[in-house]
Design a protein around this motif. Structure first.
Motif, PDB file in Angstrom:
ATOM      1  N   ALA A 210       0.827  -1.209   0.000  1.00  0.00           N
ATOM      2  CA  ALA A 210       0.000   0.000   0.000  1.00  0.00           C
ATOM      3  C   ALA A 210       0.860   1.258   0.000  1.00  0.00           C
ATOM      4  N   CYS A 211       1.941   1.246   0.780  1.00  0.00           N
ATOM      5  CA  CYS A 211       2.821   2.418   0.841  1.00  0.00           C
ATOM      6  C   CYS A 211       3.439   2.717  -0.517  1.00  0.00           C
ATOM      7  N   GLN A 212       3.911   1.670  -1.200  1.00  0.00           N
ATOM      8  CA  GLN A 212       4.486   1.847  -2.539  1.00  0.00           C
ATOM      9  C   GLN A 212       3.438   2.402  -3.501  1.00  0.00           C
ATOM     10  N   MET A 213       2.224   1.884  -3.374  1.00  0.00           N
ATOM     11  CA  MET A 213       1.148   2.258  -4.285  1.00  0.00           C
ATOM     12  C   MET A 213       0.778   3.726  -4.122  1.00  0.00           C
ATOM     13  N   VAL A 214       0.631   4.160  -2.878  1.00  0.00           N
ATOM     14  CA  VAL A 214       0.232   5.544  -2.616  1.00  0.00           C
ATOM     15  C   VAL A 214       1.270   6.516  -3.168  1.00  0.00           C
ATOM     16  N   GLN A 215       2.539   6.206  -2.960  1.00  0.00           N
ATOM     17  CA  GLN A 215       3.592   7.071  -3.488  1.00  0.00           C
ATOM     18  C   GLN A 215       3.577   7.079  -5.016  1.00  0.00           C
ATOM     19  N   ALA A 216       3.358   5.918  -5.614  1.00  0.00           N
ATOM     20  CA  ALA A 216       3.381   5.832  -7.074  1.00  0.00           C
ATOM     21  C   ALA A 216       2.230   6.586  -7.719  1.00  0.00           C
ATOM     22  N   PHE A 217       1.086   6.662  -7.023  1.00  0.00           N
ATOM     23  CA  PHE A 217      -0.062   7.375  -7.593  1.00  0.00           C
ATOM     24  C   PHE A 217       0.272   8.829  -7.895  1.00  0.00           C
ATOM     25  N   GLN A 218       1.128   9.450  -7.081  1.00  0.00           N
ATOM     26  CA  GLN A 218       1.438  10.856  -7.304  1.00  0.00           C
ATOM     27  C   GLN A 218       2.271  11.076  -8.559  1.00  0.00           C
ATOM     28  N   THR A 219       2.927  10.024  -9.051  1.00  0.00           N
ATOM     29  CA  THR A 219       3.662  10.178 -10.315  1.00  0.00           C
ATOM     30  C   THR A 219       2.711  10.315 -11.494  1.00  0.00           C
ATOM     31  N   THR A 222       2.344  14.036 -11.618  1.00  0.00           N
ATOM     32  CA  THR A 222       3.569  14.771 -11.949  1.00  0.00           C
ATOM     33  C   THR A 222       4.279  14.291 -13.210  1.00  0.00           C
ATOM     34  N   ARG A 223       3.991  13.049 -13.658  1.00  0.00           N
ATOM     35  CA  ARG A 223       4.760  12.503 -14.770  1.00  0.00           C
ATOM     36  C   ARG A 223       3.934  11.912 -15.910  1.00  0.00           C
ATOM     37  N   ASN A 224       2.655  11.670 -15.728  1.00  0.00           N
ATOM     38  CA  ASN A 224       1.860  11.046 -16.796  1.00  0.00           C
ATOM     39  C   ASN A 224       0.957  12.041 -17.526  1.00  0.00           C
ATOM     40  N   LYS A 225       0.337  12.936 -16.796  1.00  0.00           N
ATOM     41  CA  LYS A 225      -0.528  13.923 -17.458  1.00  0.00           C
ATOM     42  C   LYS A 225       0.306  15.147 -17.832  1.00  0.00           C
ATOM     43  N   ARG A 226      -0.235  15.942 -18.734  1.00  0.00           N
ATOM     44  CA  ARG A 226       0.444  17.185 -19.102  1.00  0.00           C
ATOM     45  C   ARG A 226       0.455  18.142 -17.911  1.00  0.00           C
ATOM     46  N   PRO A 227       1.544  18.863 -17.700  1.00  0.00           N
ATOM     47  CA  PRO A 227       1.603  19.790 -16.562  1.00  0.00           C
ATOM     48  C   PRO A 227       0.507  20.846 -16.574  1.00  0.00           C
ATOM     49  N   ILE A 228       0.013  21.226 -17.748  1.00  0.00           N
ATOM     50  CA  ILE A 228      -1.007  22.273 -17.817  1.00  0.00           C
ATOM     51  C   ILE A 228      -2.406  21.730 -17.544  1.00  0.00           C
ATOM     52  N   ASP A 229      -2.564  20.414 -17.480  1.00  0.00           N
ATOM     53  CA  ASP A 229      -3.841  19.818 -17.113  1.00  0.00           C
ATOM     54  C   ASP A 229      -3.906  19.671 -15.593  1.00  0.00           C
ATOM     55  N   THR A 230      -5.129  19.683 -15.078  1.00  0.00           N
ATOM     56  CA  THR A 230      -5.314  19.675 -13.630  1.00  0.00           C
ATOM     57  C   THR A 230      -5.883  18.344 -13.162  1.00  0.00           C
ATOM     58  N   ALA A 231      -5.304  17.819 -12.091  1.00  0.00           N
ATOM     59  CA  ALA A 231      -5.828  16.604 -11.459  1.00  0.00           C
ATOM     60  C   ALA A 231      -5.353  16.550 -10.016  1.00  0.00           C
ATOM     61  N   VAL A 232      -6.199  16.008  -9.153  1.00  0.00           N
ATOM     62  CA  VAL A 232      -5.841  15.781  -7.759  1.00  0.00           C
ATOM     63  C   VAL A 232      -6.189  14.342  -7.409  1.00  0.00           C
ATOM     64  N   ILE A 233      -5.202  13.600  -6.906  1.00  0.00           N
ATOM     65  CA  ILE A 233      -5.424  12.261  -6.362  1.00  0.00           C
ATOM     66  C   ILE A 233      -5.180  12.353  -4.862  1.00  0.00           C
ATOM     67  N   LEU A 265      -9.382  12.405 -16.654  1.00  0.00           N
ATOM     68  CA  LEU A 265      -9.937  11.396 -15.750  1.00  0.00           C
ATOM     69  C   LEU A 265      -9.712   9.994 -16.289  1.00  0.00           C
ATOM     70  N   ASP A 266      -9.906   9.810 -17.583  1.00  0.00           N
ATOM     71  CA  ASP A 266      -9.658   8.502 -18.201  1.00  0.00           C
ATOM     72  C   ASP A 266      -8.204   8.074 -17.990  1.00  0.00           C
ATOM     73  N   LEU A 267      -7.287   9.009 -18.210  1.00  0.00           N
ATOM     74  CA  LEU A 267      -5.872   8.716 -18.028  1.00  0.00           C
ATOM     75  C   LEU A 267      -5.578   8.329 -16.587  1.00  0.00           C
ATOM     76  N   VAL A 268      -6.088   9.103 -15.634  1.00  0.00           N
ATOM     77  CA  VAL A 268      -5.809   8.842 -14.226  1.00  0.00           C
ATOM     78  C   VAL A 268      -6.347   7.480 -13.814  1.00  0.00           C
ATOM     79  N   GLU A 269      -7.570   7.175 -14.185  1.00  0.00           N
ATOM     80  CA  GLU A 269      -8.145   5.880 -13.802  1.00  0.00           C
ATOM     81  C   GLU A 269      -7.340   4.716 -14.381  1.00  0.00           C
TER      82      GLU A 269
END
Length: 398
Positions: A210-219, A222-233, A265-269
């Motif tokens: 779970a700890c690894q997973m939670v940290q990885a979600f923030q990537t 910061t690393r998968n979506k475009r910086p100018i797009d907005t998302a909060v996990i 949202l599609d990308l994040v999911e």
């Protein structure tokens, strides 16, 4: 400020209705008494009504002239499942239920406009007064649409508003495009194998997974979506274990995702599910991934937003129509805007100084047990509704 005289004259009586609704809050899809109050007022003023849409919704129908044109104005009517800290006379009489978001005030502003319309119909067409249940998580807008709102009451556009603490009373805010985010929830169950905490090699510990997973979600942000797009996990809950010397069999992670577009949202999911399943596989654990989409983003239509900005400027002066800073909160008016053109805007609720003696010690913020709606907004909000409807029906058909 160009307020309507008849609305100003009725403001005190409408505020009394608002306080009655505040004292008797009802949760989503339970707003029977509230709907009764609304229906009785509209009927007393000679306005035909339709009840039961979306379970407890009320629609008032104000017609004049011969035009087939129509516009919709919406107010939400439900309360929140929280206990009020205020002790003034109109505080909630029902512990665990409170109008902490100002839906009582939204209802009052639209009722004030309705009373004016009952005597002064300076338009040619129809104004639909949509009193919507279950905004607070129930998706009442969606349910009204399912029940045929736009088929039974065909309207060219629909408009909605929300009070906004911290913004000065006497001001509005409006913006084209996304203004509220989508609201989504996830639940991930990591299944390992329990063991004695002193003998971890005999088990599969789900907690470090779970700890690894939670940290990885923030990537993803910061690393998968475009910086100018907005998302909060936001991971808001992690549940595991019952004893300090036992490695648990499983661990559950829950939280929310907010975005301004369906594409993000599609990308994040997709990325969350892939990370969750791959992380579990890397530790020989099993994964159950659930993702529930609640409210879509609230996206204002450009032409309707420009129209609202102009009309509100005529009511309070252009200098008092601010730019709406988008928020990652969610609003089920989004469903209406997916189906019809329209605009959702803000009306300033002030800084809390309007509250009477006996209010709670907390701030006058939304979803706070010390909140109360500012009754000074009723004439301005009602005037805005009247002018928006009149101007919409007067302009050439688009």
């Amino acid at each position: 400020m160009q307020l309507i005289d008849s609305i100003l004259a009725d403001a005190q009586a409408i505020a009394k209705i608002r306080r009655d609704i505040h004292a008797h809050p009802e949760l989503c899809f339970q707003e029977q008494r509230t709907a009764d109050v609304i229906a009785q007022a509209l009927t007393d003023w000679g306005i035909p009504i339709h009840r039961g849409m979306g379970s407890t919704g009320v629609v008032g129908i104000v017609k004049n002239g011969t035009s087939s044109r129509a516009v919709g104005l919406r107010a939400d009517i439900d309360a929140l499942p929280m206990t009020e800290h205020n002790r003034f006379a109109h505080a909630s009489k029902h512990p665990g239920k409170m109008h902490a978001c100002g839906h009582d005030g939204h209802t009052a502003m639209l009722l004030a406009a309705a009373k004016h319309f009952s005597k002064h119909r300076n338009f040619d067409g129809t104004v639909y007064l949509v009193f919507q249940p279950a905004e607070e998580g129930g998706g009442g807008a969606r349910e009204m649409i399912k029940d045929g709102l736009f088929e039974q009451f065909p309207m060219e556009a629909i408009f909605g508003a929300h009070n906004w603490p911290g913004m000065a009373a006497g001001q509005f805010a409006v913006k084209t495009g996304p203004v509220f985010a989508s609201s989504n929830e996830f639940r991930i169950t990591i299944r390992g194998k329990g063991a004695h905490a002193a003998l971890p090699h005999n088990g599969i510990d789900p907690v470090p997974v779970a700890c690894q997973m939670v940290q990885a979600f923030q990537t993803i942000v910061t690393r998968n979506k475009r910086p100018i797009d907005t998302a909060v996990i936001s991971v808001t809950m992690i549940h595991a274990g019952e004893a300090t010397n036992v490695i648990p069999d499983s661990c559950e992670i829950q939280g929310t995702v907010r975005t301004f577009t369906t594409e993000v949202l599609d990308l994040v999911e997709q990325r969350m599910q892939r990370i969750a399943e791959a992380t579990c596989a890397a530790f020989d654990a099993e994964c159950a991934f659930e993702f529930h989409r609640n409210y879509p983003p609230t996206v204002n239509h450009p032409a309707e937003t420009d129209f609202v900005r102009r009309v509100l400027g005529e009511v309070v002066g252009p200098q008092n129509v601010q730019e709406f800073e988008p928020t990652m909160g969610a609003e089920d008016f989004s469903y209406f805007l997916q189906a019809k053109p329209g605009c959702y805007f803000l009306i300033g609720n002030g800084d809390g100084n309007h509250r009477e003696g006996g209010h709670g010690m907390g701030p006058c913020m939304l979803h706070n047990p010390s909140y109360d709606f500012n009754d000074e907004l009723i004439p301005m909000g009602a005037t805005a509704w009247v002018r928006l409807a009149e101007a919409w029906l007067a302009q050439p058909r688009g």
